[in-house]
Design a protein around this motif. Structure first.
Motif, short mmCIF file in Angstrom:
data_model
loop_
_atom_site.label_atom_id
_atom_site.label_comp_id
_atom_site.label_asym_id
_atom_site.label_seq_id
_atom_site.Cartn_x
_atom_site.Cartn_y
_atom_site.Cartn_z
N PRO A 25 0.96 -1.16 -0.04
CA PRO A 25 0.00 0.05 0.06
C PRO A 25 0.78 1.49 0.06
O PRO A 25 1.84 1.34 0.79
CB PRO A 25 -0.80 -0.29 1.20
N LEU A 26 0.59 2.33 -0.64
CA LEU A 26 1.10 3.64 -0.69
C LEU A 26 0.68 4.31 0.55
O LEU A 26 -0.44 4.18 0.78
CB LEU A 26 0.83 4.34 -1.94
N GLU A 27 1.70 4.85 1.01
CA GLU A 27 1.42 5.71 2.43
C GLU A 27 0.45 6.85 2.02
O GLU A 27 0.33 7.50 1.07
CB GLU A 27 2.68 6.01 3.01
N HIS A 28 -0.50 6.94 3.03
CA HIS A 28 -1.24 8.26 3.01
C HIS A 28 -2.46 8.16 1.82
O HIS A 28 -2.79 8.99 1.44
CB HIS A 28 -0.54 9.43 2.92
N THR A 29 -2.70 7.08 1.43
CA THR A 29 -3.83 6.90 0.32
C THR A 29 -5.01 6.27 0.79
O THR A 29 -5.95 5.98 0.08
CB THR A 29 -3.21 6.28 -0.74
N ALA A 30 -4.98 5.46 1.96
CA ALA A 30 -5.89 4.65 2.35
C ALA A 30 -7.25 5.42 3.10
O ALA A 30 -7.01 6.39 3.88
CB ALA A 30 -5.51 3.65 3.52
N VAL A 31 -8.22 5.21 2.66
CA VAL A 31 -9.63 5.84 3.34
C VAL A 31 -10.45 4.98 3.81
O VAL A 31 -10.45 3.64 3.04
CB VAL A 31 -10.06 6.85 2.23
N GLN A 32 -11.47 5.34 4.71
CA GLN A 32 -12.53 4.25 5.19
C GLN A 32 -13.74 5.22 5.31
O GLN A 32 -13.96 6.21 5.77
CB GLN A 32 -12.26 3.82 6.32
N VAL A 33 -14.96 4.78 4.44
CA VAL A 33 -16.11 5.27 4.50
C VAL A 33 -17.09 4.16 5.31
O VAL A 33 -17.44 3.45 4.84
CB VAL A 33 -16.51 6.05 3.34
N HIS A 34 -17.58 4.66 6.44
CA HIS A 34 -18.53 4.02 7.11
C HIS A 34 -20.08 3.93 6.45
O HIS A 34 -20.63 4.70 6.06
CB HIS A 34 -18.83 4.22 8.51
N THR A 35 -20.45 2.62 6.53
CA THR A 35 -21.68 2.47 5.96
C THR A 35 -22.49 1.46 6.73
O THR A 35 -22.31 1.26 8.03
CB THR A 35 -21.70 1.92 4.40
N GLY A 36 -23.58 0.69 6.48
CA GLY A 36 -24.36 -0.27 7.15
C GLY A 36 -25.51 -0.74 6.44
O GLY A 36 -26.19 -0.26 5.87
N LEU A 37 -25.89 -1.98 6.82
CA LEU A 37 -27.14 -2.63 6.53
C LEU A 37 -28.26 -2.02 7.22
O LEU A 37 -28.37 -1.74 8.36
CB LEU A 37 -26.96 -3.91 6.41
N GLN A 38 -29.42 -2.36 6.55
CA GLN A 38 -30.83 -1.99 7.16
C GLN A 38 -31.19 -3.07 7.92
O GLN A 38 -30.63 -4.06 7.95
CB GLN A 38 -31.69 -1.37 6.05
N PRO A 39 -32.08 -2.66 8.92
CA PRO A 39 -32.46 -3.93 10.10
C PRO A 39 -32.90 -5.03 9.21
O PRO A 39 -32.64 -6.40 9.85
CB PRO A 39 -33.71 -3.28 10.80
N ASN A 40 -33.35 -5.05 8.11
CA ASN A 40 -33.91 -6.35 7.30
C ASN A 40 -32.94 -7.22 6.55
O ASN A 40 -33.11 -8.01 5.74
CB ASN A 40 -35.04 -6.06 6.52
N GLY A 41 -31.49 -6.59 6.68
CA GLY A 41 -30.64 -6.87 6.12
C GLY A 41 -30.05 -6.51 4.58
O GLY A 41 -29.05 -6.72 3.91
N SER A 42 -30.92 -5.61 4.21
CA SER A 42 -30.75 -5.25 2.85
C SER A 42 -29.73 -3.71 3.13
O SER A 42 -29.64 -3.44 4.30
CB SER A 42 -32.10 -4.97 1.99
N ALA A 43 -29.52 -3.26 1.82
CA ALA A 43 -28.57 -2.15 1.76
C ALA A 43 -29.34 -1.09 0.95
O ALA A 43 -29.78 -1.57 -0.11
CB ALA A 43 -27.19 -2.27 1.34
N HIS A 44 -29.37 0.15 1.55
CA HIS A 44 -29.92 1.38 0.64
C HIS A 44 -28.86 1.67 -0.43
O HIS A 44 -27.74 1.93 -0.26
CB HIS A 44 -30.27 2.43 1.41
N ALA A 45 -29.50 1.55 -1.64
CA ALA A 45 -28.70 1.34 -3.06
C ALA A 45 -27.93 2.69 -3.13
O ALA A 45 -26.72 2.89 -3.12
CB ALA A 45 -29.43 1.29 -4.37
N ALA A 46 -28.65 3.81 -3.03
CA ALA A 46 -28.10 5.26 -3.16
C ALA A 46 -26.94 5.58 -2.12
O ALA A 46 -26.10 6.12 -2.53
CB ALA A 46 -29.14 6.34 -3.15
N THR A 47 -27.29 5.17 -0.98
CA THR A 47 -26.35 5.39 0.19
C THR A 47 -25.28 4.55 0.10
O THR A 47 -24.15 5.14 0.05
CB THR A 47 -27.10 4.89 1.47
#
Length: 512
Positions: A25-47
């Motif tokens: 990995p190249l230093e200082h290029t890693a990023v993370q964006v938090h998401t999460g599933l909905q209670p029924n186990g699906s994911a909101h597409a646009a999000t």
């Protein structure tokens, strides 16, 4: 030196990082964006789309600061599996993203099981698709939508995996899906390398409703005008077809031989091994309890997964109102296994491998008035490790007895007590994955292999930039072997009593 952008689109966060041609990995290029599933186990597409694109934006911004002139040669994409999304004629999402964590299709899975059983096709279908009829896969979820949300279902013109949806969106044209990504849906036939005709007929779908299937090394080149402006350095760079996160985590851990087993314990948990494809023989028989995914033209990925891994620890911390994690960790470290009398079935969200029982529930047996929070948490961690033992025993029945277990995942990385419990339960030393963010690295490995294949057309296997040795995290205590054999039998008996009998990992040989 050429660089590759790797994207790891998980169910709880999206990571992006740039790697060099040695998969560092190249230093200082890693990023993370938090998401999460909905209670029924699906994911909101646009999000989820927005989260992935935000991660790419941020990663490229960091990269530009170091490299004003881009050296990016490819993009690799790993995505949580299973994932499917229905789109209309314009390619716009009609449904949420269906995922492995679905909690709404239990009845439909049962109905499909009964229907195919009456036709004496259940086992043939499992051997063809590599997976059982279960809520974690598309057949049950699509059946539910077609019955209970028929208007919505009828608006869908094409079903994509989420990875193929991203590539279609970015390129402005319909992108194929990789063998691996298709295999994780439960709609793919691992022998014919096409969508399974029995399953498509049952769902009243045709190949026109699904993406074309290609090897993951197939490039998608040329961005839609919107994204050419947004990501100019990627305008003519090959985006390789998405691979499931489990495959990326396995390869990214450096597991590239049949004697190397990857154990990933993050939010969920899984054990996996690569098995070679032998086109001169009949496909091997998949043991009950395991899944088998076609990775590419050369490899199968075989193993089993638990829906609840690290999630059960997080649940315990919340539910028992644990405010001092360090103190809890210390208490767990001092406990002797033979003094623990609680047996746990760790099913907060139903079960995948090896019993595939969507209705199984978290069960704790053996508490007394003296039971402490630490006792309960210890039992939960031990319960997860015992279920992993069931999976490992089945995996060993397919290959050599001598195996290395390479571990990755935040849940184990953060908990020395859990690492020791797992080593003791499995009665094998645990070896440390030397690479941070194994899944993201795996996406880079796949992309670099595809680039090299494009350039030379003579790349064999996953045999480059891999470690020759691993650091041992912990040894198994051989004195506890008999104890954990008995504890495993006790957990299995409790499961059978509550949910009915199944194969808990009794080792046996299967024809290949």
């Amino acid at each position: 030196m050429a660089h590759v952008l790797a994207i790891d689109n998980g169910s709880s966060s999206v990571r992006a990082c740039v790697y060099d041609c040695n998969v560092q990995p190249l230093e200082h290029t890693a990023v993370q964006v938090h998401t999460g599933l909905q209670p029924n186990g699906s994911a909101h597409a646009a999000t989820f789309v927005a989260a992935v694109e935000q991660a790419v934006d941020s990663c490229l911004e960091k990269y530009r600061q170091q490299f004003p002139t881009s050296n990016l040669a490819a993009v690799g994409l790993a995505c949580f599996a299973m994932s499917m999304i229905g789109v209309d004629a314009e390619g716009e999402p009609v449904t949420d993203v269906l995922t492995y964590a679905d909690t709404t299709s239990i009845n439909e899975a049962k109905e499909l099981q009964q229907e195919f059983q009456q036709k004496d096709l259940t086992e043939a279908l499992r051997q063809a698709t590599g997976v059982p009829l279960h809520t974690a896969y598309a057949p049950a979820q699509l059946t539910r939508l077609s019955v209970h949300s028929k208007d919505l279902f009828d608006r869908v013109r094409r079903w994509r995996t989420f990875a193929s949806h991203l590539l279609s969106r970015w390129s402005g044209r319909e992108a194929p899906v990789s063998f691996a990504d298709a295999s994780w849906t439960g709609l793919f036939n691992r022998v014919t390398l096409d969508w399974d005709s029995n399953m498509l007929n049952r769902l009243d779908l045709s190949s026109e409703n699904l993406p074309e299937i290609k090897d993951y090394t197939t490039p998608v080149i040329g961005l839609h005008e919107t994204y050419r402006k947004r990501w100019p350095e990627l305008a003519e760079v090959p985006f390789f077809l998405g691979v499931p996160d489990g495959a990326a985590a396995h390869v990214g851990s450096g597991c590239c031989q049949g004697s190397q087993v990857s154990l990933t314990l993050g939010t969920s948990a899984a054990i996996r091994v690569l098995l070679p494809v032998d086109d001169t023989r009949e496909p091997f028989i998949i043991p009950q309890g395991l899944w088998c995914y076609r990775l590419d033209a050369e490899w199968y990925l075989v193993g089993g997964a638990l829906t609840d891994g690290g999630s059960i620890f997080e649940w315990a911390v919340r539910t028992f109102n644990v405010t001092d994690i360090d103190q809890l960790t210390e208490e767990l470290s001092t406990k002797k296994p033979e003094d623990q009398h609680i047996t746990v079935l760790p099913f907060l969200n139903g079960e995948r491998s090896p019993g595939w029982n969507s209705e199984s529930r978290l069960t704790m047996f053996g508490m007394t008035a003296k039971t402490t929070t630490a006792d309960l948490v210890y039992g939960m961690l031990e319960g997860v490790s015992l279920r992993l033992k069931s999976i490992l025993d089945l995996v060993k029945s397919l290959g050599p007895e001598s195996t290395q277990i390479i571990v990755s995942g935040n849940a184990l990385a953060r908990s020395a007590p859990w690492r020791q419990i797992t080593a003791n339960v499995l009665q094998q030393p645990l070896l440390d994955c030397p690479f941070p963010e194994a899944t993201c690295r795996g996406a880079a490995v796949f992309a670099l292999r595809a680039v090299r294949q494009m350039q030379s057309n003579a790349v064999e296997g996953f045999d480059f930039s891999l470690p020759t040795s691993y650091r041992e995290l912990c040894q198994a205590d051989a004195a506890l072997n008999e104890y954990y054999q008995e504890k495993h039998a006790l957990q299995s008996a409790l499961y059978d009593q509550l949910f009915g009998p199944h194969d808990h990992g009794v080792e046996r040989q299967h024809s290949r």
